[in-house]
Design a protein around this motif. Structure first.
Motif, PDB file in Angstrom:
ATOM      1  N   VAL A 152       0.859  -1.174   0.000  1.00 39.73           N
ATOM      2  CA  VAL A 152       0.000   0.000   0.000  1.00 39.73           C
ATOM      3  C   VAL A 152       0.902   1.232   0.000  1.00 39.73           C
ATOM      4  O   VAL A 152       1.751   1.383   0.876  1.00 39.73           O
ATOM      5  CB  VAL A 152      -0.929   0.039   1.232  1.00 39.73           C
ATOM      6  N   LEU A 153       0.716   2.074  -0.981  1.00 39.28           N
ATOM      7  CA  LEU A 153       1.449   3.332  -1.089  1.00 39.28           C
ATOM      8  C   LEU A 153       0.470   4.431  -0.700  1.00 39.28           C
ATOM      9  O   LEU A 153      -0.660   4.450  -1.175  1.00 39.28           O
ATOM     10  CB  LEU A 153       1.939   3.542  -2.521  1.00 39.28           C
ATOM     11  N   TYR A 154       0.886   5.355   0.194  1.00 33.80           N
ATOM     12  CA  TYR A 154      -0.019   6.400   0.642  1.00 33.80           C
ATOM     13  C   TYR A 154       0.671   7.750   0.676  1.00 33.80           C
ATOM     14  O   TYR A 154       1.886   7.834   0.770  1.00 33.80           O
ATOM     15  CB  TYR A 154      -0.602   6.066   2.014  1.00 33.80           C
ATOM     16  N   ARG A 155      -0.152   8.811   0.569  1.00 27.18           N
ATOM     17  CA  ARG A 155       0.359  10.183   0.641  1.00 27.18           C
ATOM     18  C   ARG A 155       0.519  10.567   2.104  1.00 27.18           C
ATOM     19  O   ARG A 155      -0.365  10.363   2.907  1.00 27.18           O
ATOM     20  CB  ARG A 155      -0.619  11.165   0.012  1.00 27.18           C
ATOM     21  N   ARG A 156       1.658  11.152   2.427  1.00 23.77           N
ATOM     22  CA  ARG A 156       1.890  11.658   3.772  1.00 23.77           C
ATOM     23  C   ARG A 156       1.525  13.136   3.824  1.00 23.77           C
ATOM     24  O   ARG A 156       1.463  13.805   2.796  1.00 23.77           O
ATOM     25  CB  ARG A 156       3.359  11.460   4.156  1.00 23.77           C
TER      26      ARG A 156
END
Length: 179
Positions: A163-167
């Protein structure tokens, strides 16, 4: 509290209007006056849809529920709106200087937290996502091009779901599952 009920593709009936007003008015205790609610009840083929927009004290709450029965759609809509109103009230009390006496060293007991009933948390929405095979750089590029907050993908190198997510700082975070 002013509640407007609109019927679309369904015969307006006083019992249905009264039931809707009764269910929606129970969230009044969580919101600031003046409260204006607009509820739309509509039928599309076999789907019974209840939508609501509530404006109260400068905040707005929206919800939509869909079932095979109008009364159950209204019930689910009222539950969703009540949950959102509770959350909004808790958030506003935290920002206005709610309970700051709790120590951060040890976690508080769940029963000791203010504003939480013995009600269990529940899943409101389920979304199934196809994890496309790609490498991390490609996933970053895809997430940059989209408006989404996260992307689920199958990592080509590890063959695991990631899972790639925006910080909040503008960078990206990566969650890797273990085999």
């Amino acid at each position: 509290m002013q509640i407007n009920v609109t019927f679309r593709h369904i015969e307006p009936s006083p019992p249905l209007r009264d039931y809707t007003e009764e269910k929606i008015s129970r969230i009044k205790k969580y919101l600031k006056e003046p409260i204006e609610a607009h509820v739309v009840l509509k039928v599309e083929k076999f789907r019974h849809i209840a939508e609501a927009t509530i404006d109260a004290g400068g905040s707005r709450i929206n919800a939509t529920e869909e079932t095979e029965d109008m009364y159950s759609a209204i019930d689910k809509l009222a539950d969703t709106l009540e949950g959102q109103a509770k959350k909004s009230k808790e958030k506003s009390t935290r920002h206005k200087g709610g309970n700051h006496t709790r120590s951060f060293a040890a976690p508080a007991e769940p029963a000791a937290l203010e504003g939480h009933d013995d009600e269990e948390a529940r899943v409101i929405r389920v979304e199934q996502v196809h994890a496309k095979p790609m490498d991390v750089d490609e996933a970053v590029m895809q997430l940059k091009l989209s408006n989404g907050e996260f992307m689920v993908f199958n990592n080509r190198d590890t063959r695991q779901v990631n899972v790639l997510y925006r910080r909040k700082d503008g960078h990206f975070g990566l969650i890797e599952t273990l085999p």
